[in-house]
Design a protein around this motif. Sequence first.
Motif, PDB file in Angstrom:
ATOM      1  N   LEU A 107      26.323  -8.140  36.652  1.00 26.94           N
ATOM      2  CA  LEU A 107      25.127  -8.685  36.687  1.00 26.94           C
ATOM      3  C   LEU A 107      24.678  -9.255  37.934  1.00 26.94           C
ATOM      4  N   THR A 108      25.795  -9.974  38.553  1.00 31.03           N
ATOM      5  CA  THR A 108      25.298 -10.893  39.750  1.00 31.03           C
ATOM      6  C   THR A 108      24.921  -9.475  40.872  1.00 31.03           C
ATOM      7  N   HIS A 109      25.870  -8.342  40.788  1.00 35.46           N
ATOM      8  CA  HIS A 109      25.328  -7.194  41.736  1.00 35.46           C
ATOM      9  C   HIS A 109      24.073  -6.987  41.560  1.00 35.46           C
ATOM     10  N   ALA A 110      23.465  -6.862  40.280  1.00 35.42           N
ATOM     11  CA  ALA A 110      22.044  -6.293  39.886  1.00 35.42           C
ATOM     12  C   ALA A 110      21.198  -7.587  40.500  1.00 35.42           C
ATOM     13  N   TYR A 111      21.357  -8.910  39.995  1.00 31.61           N
ATOM     14  CA  TYR A 111      20.480  -9.668  40.389  1.00 31.61           C
ATOM     15  C   TYR A 111      20.182 -10.193  41.897  1.00 31.61           C
ATOM     16  N   GLU A 112      21.623 -10.229  42.412  1.00 28.69           N
ATOM     17  CA  GLU A 112      21.640 -10.697  43.964  1.00 28.69           C
ATOM     18  C   GLU A 112      21.475  -9.648  44.839  1.00 28.69           C
ATOM     19  N   GLU A 113      22.359  -8.581  44.699  1.00 23.92           N
ATOM     20  CA  GLU A 113      22.598  -7.755  45.913  1.00 23.92           C
ATOM     21  C   GLU A 113      21.206  -6.623  45.663  1.00 23.92           C
ATOM     22  N   GLN A 114      20.905  -6.224  44.558  1.00 24.35           N
ATOM     23  CA  GLN A 114      20.005  -5.183  44.355  1.00 24.35           C
ATOM     24  C   GLN A 114      18.640  -5.673  43.967  1.00 24.35           C
ATOM     25  N   LYS A 115      18.608  -6.964  43.806  1.00 24.45           N
ATOM     26  CA  LYS A 115      17.261  -7.636  43.534  1.00 24.45           C
ATOM     27  C   LYS A 115      16.539  -7.189  42.370  1.00 24.45           C
ATOM     28  N   VAL A 116      17.279  -6.780  41.177  1.00 26.12           N
ATOM     29  CA  VAL A 116      16.693  -6.156  40.083  1.00 26.12           C
ATOM     30  C   VAL A 116      15.896  -7.118  39.398  1.00 26.12           C
ATOM     31  N   THR A 117      14.607  -6.879  39.048  1.00 27.43           N
ATOM     32  CA  THR A 117      13.927  -7.941  38.223  1.00 27.43           C
ATOM     33  C   THR A 117      13.589  -7.639  36.878  1.00 27.43           C
ATOM     34  N   ALA A 118      13.607  -6.104  36.893  1.00 23.94           N
ATOM     35  CA  ALA A 118      12.871  -5.360  35.852  1.00 23.94           C
ATOM     36  C   ALA A 118      13.477  -4.171  35.348  1.00 23.94           C
ATOM     37  N   VAL A 119      13.911  -3.846  34.024  1.00 28.59           N
ATOM     38  CA  VAL A 119      14.400  -2.506  33.869  1.00 28.59           C
ATOM     39  C   VAL A 119      13.417  -1.537  32.969  1.00 28.59           C
ATOM     40  N   PRO A 120      13.478  -0.143  33.219  1.00 29.56           N
ATOM     41  CA  PRO A 120      14.479   0.387  34.020  1.00 29.56           C
ATOM     42  C   PRO A 120      14.268   0.451  35.607  1.00 29.56           C
ATOM     43  N   THR A 121      15.099   0.352  36.644  1.00 30.98           N
ATOM     44  CA  THR A 121      15.352   0.282  37.782  1.00 30.98           C
ATOM     45  C   THR A 121      16.312   1.391  38.388  1.00 30.98           C
ATOM     46  N   MET A 122      15.503   2.247  39.007  1.00 32.57           N
ATOM     47  CA  MET A 122      16.488   3.438  39.496  1.00 32.57           C
ATOM     48  C   MET A 122      16.684   3.375  41.048  1.00 32.57           C
ATOM     49  N   ILE A 123      17.885   3.514  41.426  1.00 26.50           N
ATOM     50  CA  ILE A 123      18.171   3.710  42.903  1.00 26.50           C
ATOM     51  C   ILE A 123      18.675   5.092  43.023  1.00 26.50           C
ATOM     52  N   ILE A 124      17.787   5.641  43.912  1.00 26.15           N
ATOM     53  CA  ILE A 124      17.832   7.040  44.473  1.00 26.15           C
ATOM     54  C   ILE A 124      17.903   6.714  46.116  1.00 26.15           C
ATOM     55  N   GLY A 125      19.022   7.178  46.507  1.00 25.75           N
ATOM     56  CA  GLY A 125      19.335   6.748  48.149  1.00 25.75           C
ATOM     57  C   GLY A 125      18.807   5.436  48.626  1.00 25.75           C
ATOM     58  N   GLU A 126      17.996   5.538  49.255  1.00 21.42           N
ATOM     59  CA  GLU A 126      17.435   4.146  49.726  1.00 21.42           C
ATOM     60  C   GLU A 126      16.355   3.769  48.809  1.00 21.42           C
ATOM     61  N   HIS A 127      15.827   4.528  48.133  1.00 23.02           N
ATOM     62  CA  HIS A 127      14.531   4.128  47.171  1.00 23.02           C
ATOM     63  C   HIS A 127      15.163   3.229  46.090  1.00 23.02           C
ATOM     64  N   ALA A 128      14.188   2.156  45.729  1.00 19.56           N
ATOM     65  CA  ALA A 128      14.321   1.666  44.459  1.00 19.56           C
ATOM     66  C   ALA A 128      13.280   1.731  43.751  1.00 19.56           C
ATOM     67  N   ILE A 129      13.283   2.330  42.577  1.00 23.71           N
ATOM     68  CA  ILE A 129      12.151   2.818  41.938  1.00 23.71           C
ATOM     69  C   ILE A 129      12.180   1.739  40.685  1.00 23.71           C
ATOM     70  N   ARG A 130      11.053   1.006  40.425  1.00 21.07           N
ATOM     71  CA  ARG A 130      11.006   0.156  39.234  1.00 21.07           C
ATOM     72  C   ARG A 130       9.992   0.669  38.204  1.00 21.07           C
ATOM     73  N   GLY A 131      10.720   0.488  36.958  1.00 21.89           N
ATOM     74  CA  GLY A 131       9.837   1.340  36.096  1.00 21.89           C
ATOM     75  C   GLY A 131      10.440   2.763  35.891  1.00 21.89           C
ATOM     76  N   MET A 132       9.789   3.472  34.703  1.00 22.35           N
ATOM     77  CA  MET A 132      10.243   4.672  34.155  1.00 22.35           C
ATOM     78  C   MET A 132       9.404   5.948  34.993  1.00 22.35           C
TER      79      MET A 132
END
Length: 197
Positions: free
Chosen positions: A158-183
Amino acid sequence: MAKITVYSDYVCPFCFLAEEEVVKAQRMLGKEIEVEWMPFELRPEPTPTLRPEENYLQTTWKHSVYPMAEELGVKIQLPGVSPQPYTHLAFEGFQFAKEQGKGNAYTHRMFTAFFQESQDIGDIEVLTKLAAEIGLNPDAFREAVVSRRYKEAHQAALTHAYEEQKVTAVPTMIIGEHAIRGMLRAHDLVKVLQSME
């Protein structure tokens, strides 16, 4: 091999729909995609969880979830479990399943149990039964969840999600350098994956 990391919560209907789209994207690409599921709690304790009979969920499902699920051809229902379960125990069970090489199968079973069968995935007995269904040792699983052996591993995730990846909503997909929020729909997922080849 292409890799997608998906941050999700087991009580998020859009995360279940996203899982189905990832499977479709694999079929469209005609090759295996490595999918890693990561935990994210939308409402960690002591934040109150939602109740299906209340207006917020009724409205969200009527206007967003059901129309999207119908369009995607996914069988889903608003679970009757009230209030909705906290997911920390299910996620601690996920850490156990992941160690046994069954993290993805476990994630899928959590989604189908909750969104197709209205099972209470906050209940240890229910979790143990579901774990056994995907081939995990029920006694070892139950002991791991009851003893909270994976509490720290889950908190670290969870700490990794919140602090390192800065995830604030789900689903969030990480593909390479892209962070895609939402479906993402399957065809959009395919485009992103192909652009990285």
